[in-house]
Design an enzyme around this catalytic site. Structure first.
Site, PDB file in Angstrom:
ATOM      1  N   CYS A  15       0.868  -1.173   0.000  1.00  0.00           N
ATOM      2  CA  CYS A  15       0.000   0.000   0.000  1.00  0.00           C
ATOM      3  C   CYS A  15       0.904   1.222   0.000  1.00  0.00           C
ATOM      4  O   CYS A  15       2.117   1.107   0.008  1.00  0.00           O
ATOM      5  CB  CYS A  15      -0.895   0.026   1.227  1.00  0.00           C
ATOM      6  SG  CYS A  15      -2.111  -1.303   1.302  1.00  0.00           S
ATOM      7  N   ARG A  59      -4.535   1.732  -1.573  1.00  0.00           N
ATOM      8  CA  ARG A  59      -4.763   0.406  -0.999  1.00  0.00           C
ATOM      9  C   ARG A  59      -4.587  -0.719  -2.007  1.00  0.00           C
ATOM     10  O   ARG A  59      -5.122  -0.686  -3.108  1.00  0.00           O
ATOM     11  CB  ARG A  59      -6.179   0.347  -0.421  1.00  0.00           C
ATOM     12  CG  ARG A  59      -6.488  -0.979   0.239  1.00  0.00           C
ATOM     13  CD  ARG A  59      -7.819  -0.959   0.937  1.00  0.00           C
ATOM     14  NE  ARG A  59      -8.043  -2.260   1.567  1.00  0.00           N
ATOM     15  CZ  ARG A  59      -9.232  -2.730   1.854  1.00  0.00           C
ATOM     16  NH1 ARG A  59     -10.305  -2.031   1.612  1.00  0.00           N
ATOM     17  NH2 ARG A  59      -9.350  -3.908   2.407  1.00  0.00           N
ATOM     18  N   LEU A  60      -3.855  -1.711  -1.564  1.00  0.00           N
ATOM     19  CA  LEU A  60      -3.826  -3.015  -2.206  1.00  0.00           C
ATOM     20  C   LEU A  60      -4.526  -3.944  -1.222  1.00  0.00           C
ATOM     21  O   LEU A  60      -4.008  -4.221  -0.149  1.00  0.00           O
ATOM     22  CB  LEU A  60      -2.387  -3.486  -2.460  1.00  0.00           C
ATOM     23  CG  LEU A  60      -2.244  -4.897  -3.024  1.00  0.00           C
ATOM     24  CD1 LEU A  60      -2.860  -4.981  -4.416  1.00  0.00           C
ATOM     25  CD2 LEU A  60      -0.787  -5.295  -3.060  1.00  0.00           C
ATOM     26  N   ASN A  77       0.442   1.029   6.095  1.00  0.00           N
ATOM     27  CA  ASN A  77       0.966   0.206   5.016  1.00  0.00           C
ATOM     28  C   ASN A  77       1.649  -0.981   5.669  1.00  0.00           C
ATOM     29  O   ASN A  77       2.531  -0.806   6.503  1.00  0.00           O
ATOM     30  CB  ASN A  77       1.975   0.994   4.172  1.00  0.00           C
ATOM     31  CG  ASN A  77       2.743   0.123   3.201  1.00  0.00           C
ATOM     32  OD1 ASN A  77       2.275  -0.926   2.778  1.00  0.00           O
ATOM     33  ND2 ASN A  77       3.936   0.551   2.846  1.00  0.00           N
ATOM     34  N   GLY A  78       1.236  -2.173   5.335  1.00  0.00           N
ATOM     35  CA  GLY A  78       1.922  -3.340   5.864  1.00  0.00           C
ATOM     36  C   GLY A  78       0.978  -4.447   6.256  1.00  0.00           C
ATOM     37  O   GLY A  78      -0.152  -4.532   5.786  1.00  0.00           O
ATOM     38  N   GLU A  79       1.479  -5.272   7.149  1.00  0.00           N
ATOM     39  CA  GLU A  79       0.687  -6.397   7.651  1.00  0.00           C
ATOM     40  C   GLU A  79       1.117  -6.681   9.083  1.00  0.00           C
ATOM     41  O   GLU A  79       2.308  -6.746   9.382  1.00  0.00           O
ATOM     42  CB  GLU A  79       0.912  -7.638   6.790  1.00  0.00           C
ATOM     43  CG  GLU A  79       0.072  -8.815   7.212  1.00  0.00           C
ATOM     44  CD  GLU A  79       0.250 -10.037   6.326  1.00  0.00           C
ATOM     45  OE1 GLU A  79      -0.300 -11.098   6.694  1.00  0.00           O
ATOM     46  OE2 GLU A  79       0.953  -9.958   5.300  1.00  0.00           O
ATOM     47  N   ASP A 134      -6.400  -5.782   9.676  1.00  0.00           N
ATOM     48  CA  ASP A 134      -5.451  -5.522  10.750  1.00  0.00           C
ATOM     49  C   ASP A 134      -5.407  -4.028  11.078  1.00  0.00           C
ATOM     50  O   ASP A 134      -5.030  -3.642  12.184  1.00  0.00           O
ATOM     51  CB  ASP A 134      -4.059  -6.076  10.432  1.00  0.00           C
ATOM     52  CG  ASP A 134      -3.541  -5.764   9.044  1.00  0.00           C
ATOM     53  OD1 ASP A 134      -4.230  -5.070   8.274  1.00  0.00           O
ATOM     54  OD2 ASP A 134      -2.440  -6.224   8.715  1.00  0.00           O
TER      55      ASP A 134
END
Length: 164
Positions: free
Chosen positions: A2, A52-53, A78-80, A105
């Site tokens: 993202c 956003r992805l 941005n991330g996980e 998340d």
């Protein structure tokens, strides 16, 4: 992947413009082709943008910028967070929150910030991330990234404006 962007001025600069944050966000189109969003807090002279992805929650419930349920925090992320299901279970066990809007998340992090605070939540978060978090109550902008710096977070100051 993202993309997050934004700016915050010291008050000497004019209020943030919708056009400027949209242009900044659009410049990150390659980082997130699924959706984009912006949020402006004119009084604070703050703007947040997100590309956003969609990965964890494909619905619009995962769109950003996102606000915590209490309204105190606004965030682009941005991330996980690999352990977000565990964090969510801990929040539910504490009877903090049971009416989730989605499965992202991002929502989990926001509710954790509201319940445990920023430092404790970041210590609990296991993952790769870059975050811009606005605290409405303390009028504070927090920029954070994962321990290894896996996700990019670039920032600079130009004419009394913090850009990221």
């Amino acid at each position: 992947m993202c993309g997050i962007t934004g700016f915050w001025s010291d008050g000497l600069v004019a209020s943030p413009s919708q056009q400027t944050i949209r242009q900044m966000t659009d410049a990150l189109g390659h980082r997130g082709p699924d959706r984009s969003g912006v949020w402006i807090e004119a009084q604070a002279r703050l703007a947040l943008g997100h590309r956003r992805l969609s990965i964890l929650d494909l619905s619009s419930a995962g769109d950003q910028p996102m606000a915590s349920h209490c309204g105190r925090y606004h965030m682009v992320f941005n991330g996980e967070i690999y352990n977000h299901a565990e964090i969510r279970r801990d929040l539910e066990a504490s009877n903090v929150h049971k009416n989730w809007c989605g499965h992202s998340d991002t929502e989990t992090l926001l509710e954790a910030f509201a319940h445990w605070g920023v430092e404790q939540t970041l210590r609990r978060a296991n993952g790769m991330f870059a975050i811009a978090l606005w605290d409405q109550k303390s009028r504070t902008l927090i920029l954070a990234r994962d321990r290894f710096g896996e996700k990019p977070l670039y920032y600079g100051l130009q004419n009394s404006v913090l850009l990221f």
